[in-house]
Design a protein around this motif. Structure first.
Motif, mmCIF file in Angstrom:
data_model
loop_
_atom_site.group_PDB
_atom_site.id
_atom_site.type_symbol
_atom_site.label_atom_id
_atom_site.label_comp_id
_atom_site.label_asym_id
_atom_site.label_seq_id
_atom_site.Cartn_x
_atom_site.Cartn_y
_atom_site.Cartn_z
ATOM 1 N N ALA A 93 7.046 -28.610 38.153
ATOM 2 C CA ALA A 93 8.291 -28.487 37.401
ATOM 3 C C ALA A 93 9.425 -29.042 38.244
ATOM 4 O O ALA A 93 9.642 -28.604 39.364
ATOM 5 C CB ALA A 93 8.541 -27.042 37.036
ATOM 6 N N ASP A 94 10.128 -30.055 37.695
ATOM 7 C CA ASP A 94 11.246 -30.668 38.434
ATOM 8 C C ASP A 94 12.549 -30.171 37.832
ATOM 9 O O ASP A 94 12.955 -30.623 36.774
ATOM 10 C CB ASP A 94 11.137 -32.193 38.342
ATOM 11 N N GLU A 95 13.189 -29.255 38.516
ATOM 12 C CA GLU A 95 14.430 -28.630 38.038
ATOM 13 C C GLU A 95 14.323 -28.212 36.569
ATOM 14 O O GLU A 95 15.100 -28.664 35.738
ATOM 15 C CB GLU A 95 15.614 -29.592 38.232
ATOM 16 N N PRO A 96 13.379 -27.352 36.256
ATOM 17 C CA PRO A 96 13.130 -27.018 34.841
ATOM 18 C C PRO A 96 14.313 -26.319 34.191
ATOM 19 O O PRO A 96 14.411 -26.334 32.964
ATOM 20 C CB PRO A 96 11.909 -26.102 34.893
ATOM 21 N N LYS A 103 12.622 -34.778 47.017
ATOM 22 C CA LYS A 103 11.876 -33.736 46.290
ATOM 23 C C LYS A 103 11.107 -34.333 45.100
ATOM 24 O O LYS A 103 9.913 -34.081 44.926
ATOM 25 C CB LYS A 103 12.845 -32.644 45.792
ATOM 26 N N SER A 104 11.851 -35.099 44.281
ATOM 27 C CA SER A 104 11.195 -35.672 43.097
ATOM 28 C C SER A 104 10.100 -36.642 43.499
ATOM 29 O O SER A 104 9.030 -36.694 42.880
ATOM 30 C CB SER A 104 12.209 -36.384 42.215
ATOM 31 N N THR A 105 10.361 -37.385 44.549
ATOM 32 C CA THR A 105 9.355 -38.336 45.020
ATOM 33 C C THR A 105 8.073 -37.597 45.371
ATOM 34 O O THR A 105 6.968 -37.990 44.996
ATOM 35 C CB THR A 105 9.895 -39.087 46.252
#
Ligand SMILES: Nc1ncnc2c1ncn2[C@@H]1O[C@H](COP(=O)(O)OP(=O)(O)OP(=O)(O)O)[C@@H](O)[C@H]1O
Ligand SMILES: [Mg+2]
Lengths: 808, 225
Positions: free
Chosen positions: B165-168, B44-46
């Motif tokens: 937004a990454d796990e905000p 996901k982050s990638t």
């Protein structure tokens, strides 16, 4: 944008106080050392530069077949050369040493002073050279019996009185003469010619003023005692003139002595143009280079600290770099930002360095024995180069850190795992190794210089210089009553209970010989032996006893033998080295054979055990002791613990027999050790430099240790939880650093070994390059490093693991 | 707005090669609010980093507003990024040495906005995020929720078209989390496209569409609206 950079730079410095302090302090120390040394280099380069005609002025040198040169030439050449060679516009002769003596005012009871820094100089002296005349005019110096004074001399002799028109009496080897003060001059600090007072050479052109010293006649071509400078036409080639001078020399010089003339540009008289230029100089190019190298090494250590600390600090800055990139910073803008920070740090350090320079100036001046000030920097353009180096170095070290910090990949830094690239770690380690190589190298050099100095100061000399006080013999009023007064003085001295022994001599250990000459042979000599040079010491019958110098064979002089006229005497003593040089197999053989000295025959009546008459840099010379009641020095062996009172008693005694003479004395041991001033100076310099370098390097090491510990806090916590003890953890943290210091040691050893091996070649008597000194220095360095690291390592090892784990 | 086809990303370490994205394809239209979900390590982050032009794909095509950006160099990516994309992270990623105001101001500095305009715009968004009263505080002096609001403020101050937004809400409690989700929803309603990675089904409900990933690929899409 710029404001934003500076703002964050300031806050960063403030937040990481320890880091900032170490970084700035280290840089400031490095820059301060650099500025101080730059002052010295600038000063040395500026010496003599104030003479307006320096570019067309040349000094005449004598050179022997061995390539040794000296500036004392025969006084007759100057005029002959000027007559012959039209390219010579003017010449100026002046001597240093021949004219020294005792000076006093003509007024009744005026105090006499011994003046060693005085001399006779050509009438055009103040026109030829560019000294500032405060009073009088240059032409007034052309007359005989004229003296010009420095400001200091005016104060010494006349206080607040007007000096012009007053008289001074000079007592020296040319007898007693009165001189009129016709001028007052000022000599800049960066002048090689440094007369306290200067007498007109014209005085000596009158044979009546020579006191039978025919050797000093101003047109003679046989006594080398005067400096000769030529000013030549701008278009003339001085090398051609040099050839012509040698042709002239060969033509006029009857006794072929194998010497040749050299012309040395005045600009190279203080410092040679390069190391290949072997002419005698008044300055020391080697010292200038050594200091420059030390300055740059210390500066490099400081810059490496800066690079190491900044990149180590990057662990903390990584997140910031990542965020800035995410919100749009380009790499260029980050480079600019970090460069800005480095400029800021460097500027603060520079300011601090100036402060340190102010504080350390007096200490530095005593070490290098110069009167330097901040203004010395500006005396030559050397400071431009120095400042340039500072700026370039700061920018490079800043650029490197900026480049490496700005290169972080935001994806990785924001993940919180900054991959420690191997490249960065290797670099940091190499820099630490380099810093410690230099520090350990300087430490080792210091150790060996110190050992050599200590060795020279404590090696048995073959003469006992303890409790020996030497009084300089009188020079004033050596009239018909003098011998009588001298005997009375000596007898009175001998009566004193604190006088154990005494002697009269023409030379004393530590002050060189009376002269050296050749022309000796004996039936068993080989051809060429007559060219060997022997040193002469004029001594009385008590000299060997007083100095406690041993006799190997035969006897010393008797008292009557010391009263024999110079030319009638046929008895001498020789030291072991002298009879060896003459080819004798044994002392007995020497005692039984007559020695030929030119036309005279000499009987060796005793062989003196070898002792050190001069410093241990030189091997023992062959010495011939000639009997004479010479009163250049009165040596007294004391047996007392009230030296101060006894000296006062001797002064009263001395003054009662030699009224107009200054009472001057020195202790034989101190005087002997004065020959080691240059080694002492090196010792002080290297001690200071190595301490300085080690402190800067350790500051850096301390900060690095701090970072490492910070970065490994979690690891340490985990290890402790798993059961590691304090010692294991401290060792874990120290191991890497000690490894680096050890590598540095291994690098430093061969370099120092070679350097010191070469340095020790200057000494006839020297210490060994013992392995244990290296080992000891290594242990000291590792010890210092360990101490530096252990503070942080212990702190980490003792820390509560729960706390360190929670902070993650 | 975003059209990704057969996107690939590998990570090579000394021994192993990890396939982080395996021929992944999906599309996001302007004005959408998309949630990306999936187990840890699925990429996901990638994906988000590549969409955010922080990272480069190893293969496939990535059209951003119709322009092929796969293969853009760092400078070009940085340029495109600073005008179009805002980021919000799980760990806030504020700069500790800068105040709230200065943190939010940062993107404007890098896009070359004049100081006077910056002041107006920063204050406007701080007002909107209700964090104006803390403008001169440093991040450490704020609660997590406040810090994340500052981070959102920083992400939107440049009026980006896209927010990633990454796990905000990953580091926030539920009430602070809801507040941040509300902020994002408001922004989306005003026209900003949002792609959000989350592990929370609750948060995912704020979006229009959920993309589920597994082993570097999309498996299903749930359309919520
Ligand atoms: N710098 C890297 N080097 C090597 N492998 C990496 C790197 N970054 C990510 N990976 C690998 O790529 C894969 C995808 O990682 P990614 O961070 O995108 O997962 P994620 O879905 O965001 O997980 P999470 O939900 O835990 O945040 C993982 O298997 C991870 O181990
Ligand atoms: Mg993730």
């Amino acid at each position: 944008m710029l404001r934003n950079y500076f703002k964050i730079a300031f806050r960063n410095l403030w937040r990481n106080k320890l880091y900032s302090f170490i970084n700035i302090a280290g840089l400031a120390m490095g820059i301060a050392a650099f500025i101080l040394i730059l002052q010295y280099v600038s000063f040395e380069k500026s010496v003599n530069g104030f003479h307006r005609n320096i570019a067309t002025t040349y000094r005449l040198l004598n050179e022997n077949p061995k390539g040794e040169t000296w500036p004392q030439v025969e006084p007759g050449w100057a005029q002959k050369a000027k007559e012959r060679f039209p390219e010579i516009k003017a010449y100026c002769r002046f001597e240093e040493g021949v004219g020294q003596g005792i000076v006093r005012r003509t007024t009744e009871n005026a105090e006499p002073f011994r003046e060693t820094n005085v001399g006779y100089a050509e009438g055009n002296f103040f026109e030829f050279f560019s000294f500032n005349l405060l009073e009088g005019n240059a032409a007034a110096f052309k007359k005989p019996n004229v003296v010009f004074l420095s400001k200091a001399a005016v104060k010494k002799y006349f206080g607040k009185d007007e000096p012009i028109g007053q008289s001074l009496i000079l007592y020296n080897q040319f007898g007693k003469a009165t001189y009129t003060v016709n001028g007052v001059y000022e000599i800049p600090v960066n002048s090689d010619i440094r007369y306290d007072m200067v007498f007109s050479l014209e005085t000596l052109s009158n044979p009546a003023n020579l006191n039978d010293n025919d050797w000093a006649q101003l047109d003679n071509l046989s006594s080398q005692y005067i400096n000769t400078y030529f000013q030549i036409n701008e278009t003339a080639d001085y090398k051609k003139l040099e050839q012509k001078l040698n042709t002239l020399r060969n033509e006029l010089k009857k006794d072929k002595d194998g010497l040749v003339f050299r012309l040395q540009p005045f600009a190279n008289v203080h410092l040679p143009a390069s190391f290949s230029d072997n002419y005698q100089t008044t300055g020391n190019l080697k010292y200038v280079y050594i200091l420059s190298i030390i300055a740059i090494l210390i500066l490099v250590i400081a810059w490496f600290n800066y690079i190491n600390l900044s990149t180590a600090n990057a662990l903390k800055r990584a997140n910031e770099v990542g965020v800035r990139k995410v919100v749009g910073a380009s790499r260029g803008s980050l480079v600019l930002q970090f460069l800005g920070e480095s400029v800021l740090v460097n500027m603060i350090s520079f300011g601090l360095a100036l402060l340190i320079v102010q504080l350390l100036q007096p200490l530095f001046n005593t070490i290098i024995e110069k009167e330097l000030a901040f203004t010395s920097l500006l005396s030559t353009p050397a400071w431009v180069a120095g400042l340039g180096l500072l700026i370039v170095g700061s920018l490079l070290s800043g650029a490197y850190t900026a480049y490496s910090l700005s290169g972080f990949n935001p994806v990785e830094t924001l993940k919180g795992k900054l991959v420690k690239t191997n490249k960065a770690v290797v670099l940091r380690k190499s820099l630490v190794v380099f810093q410690f190589s230099i520090s350990i190298g300087l430490l080792l050099v210091t150790a060996f210089i110190y050992r050599q100095l200590n060795y020279m100061q404590h090696k048995s000399l073959g003469v006992n210089t303890d409790q020996l006080l030497v009084i300089r013999g009188p020079q004033v009023d050596k009239d018909s009553t003098y011998k009588q007064r001298r005997t009375a003085f000596i007898n009175a001295l001998a009566q004193q209970s604190f006088v154990k022994d005494y002697s009269l001599s023409g030379s004393v250990p530590g002050n060189g010989y009376n002269f050296a000459t050749s022309g000796f042979s004996q039936p068993g000599s080989r051809k060429g032996d007559e060219l060997k040079s022997f040193s002469f010491a004029l001594i009385d019958d008590r000299y060997l006893n007083t100095y406690e110098i041993g006799l190997k064979a035969g006897r010393t002089f008797t008292q009557p033998e010391t009263m024999v006229e110079w030319n009638d005497n046929d008895k001498v003593l020789m030291n072991e080295k002298a009879i060896e040089e003459l080819g004798f197999k044994s002392a007995e053989e020497a005692l039984n054979t007559k020695v030929q000295w030119d036309e005279r025959k000499l009987q060796v009546i005793g062989v003196v055990k070898n002792y050190h008459h001069v410093g241990l840099q030189k091997a023992i010379d062959p010495i011939i002791f000639y009997p004479q009641s010479n009163s250049a020095y009165f040596t007294v062996r004391l047996q007392t613990d009230r030296i101060k009172d006894n000296v006062a008693q001797m002064e009263t005694l001395f003054k009662s027999y030699f009224r107009n003479n200054p009472f001057e004395y020195f202790f034989a041991d101190e005087n002997f050790n004065k020959q080691y001033i240059s080694e002492q100076q090196y010792s002080k310099l290297f001690t200071t430099a190595s301490v300085w370098a080690i402190v800067i390097a350790c500051l850096g090491l301390f900060a690095l240790a701090t970072y490492t510990v910070e970065a490994r806090t979690k690891e340490i916590g985990v290890r402790k939880v798993l059961g590691a003890n304090v010692f294991t953890i401290a060792r874990l943290l120290s191991k890497d650093f000690l490894q680096l210091v050890f590598i540095a040691f291994v690098i430093a050893v061969p370099v120092v070994w070679y350097t010191m091996y070469r340095w020790l070649e200057n000494f006839a008597y020297k210490v060994q390059l013992s392995w244990w000194v290296f080992a000891a220095a290594g242990i000291v360095a590792i010890g210092i490093a360990l101490l530096t690291i252990s503070f942080q390592a212990m702190k980490a090892a003792f820390a509560n693991p729960v706390k360190s784990l929670r902070t993650e | 707005m975003i059209k990704i086809t057969n996107l690939e990303k590998y990570y090579r370490t000394e021994e192993v090669e990890t396939v982080a994205l395996n021929k992944l394809s999906f599309e996001v239209k302007e004005g959408e609010f998309v949630a990306v979900m999936g187990p840890s390590g699925c990429g996901k982050s990638t994906l988000l980093n590549i969409v955010g032009l922080l990272d480069d794909p190893d293969g496939g095509s990535f059209l951003f507003n119709g322009i092929e950006v796969a293969g853009f160099n760092e400078r070009k990516r940085a340029d495109l990024r600073k005008h179009n994309i805002g980021f919000v992270f799980q760990s806030f990623n504020l700069i500790d040495e800068l105040t709230v105001f200065e943190n939010v101001e940062l993107p404007l500095i890098y896009t070359g906005v004049k100081a006077a305009d910056r002041k107006v715009r920063v204050e406007e968004v701080l007002d909107k995020m209700q964090i104006m009263h803390r403008r001169n505080h440093y991040p450490q002096q704020l609660s997590g929720g406040q810090q994340q609001r500052v981070a959102v403020a920083r992400a939107v101050v440049n009026n980006p078209k896209l927010i990633l937004a990454d796990e905000p809400t990953g580091n926030l409690d539920s009430s602070n989390g809801n507040e941040v989700m509300q902020l994002l929803t408001d922004l989306n309603e005003q026209g900003t496209t949002i792609i959000m990675v989350t592990h929370s089904e609750h948060d995912a409900k704020y979006s229009h569409r959920i993309i589920r990933m597994l082993d570097g690929q999309t498996v299903t899409e749930n359309i919520l609206v």
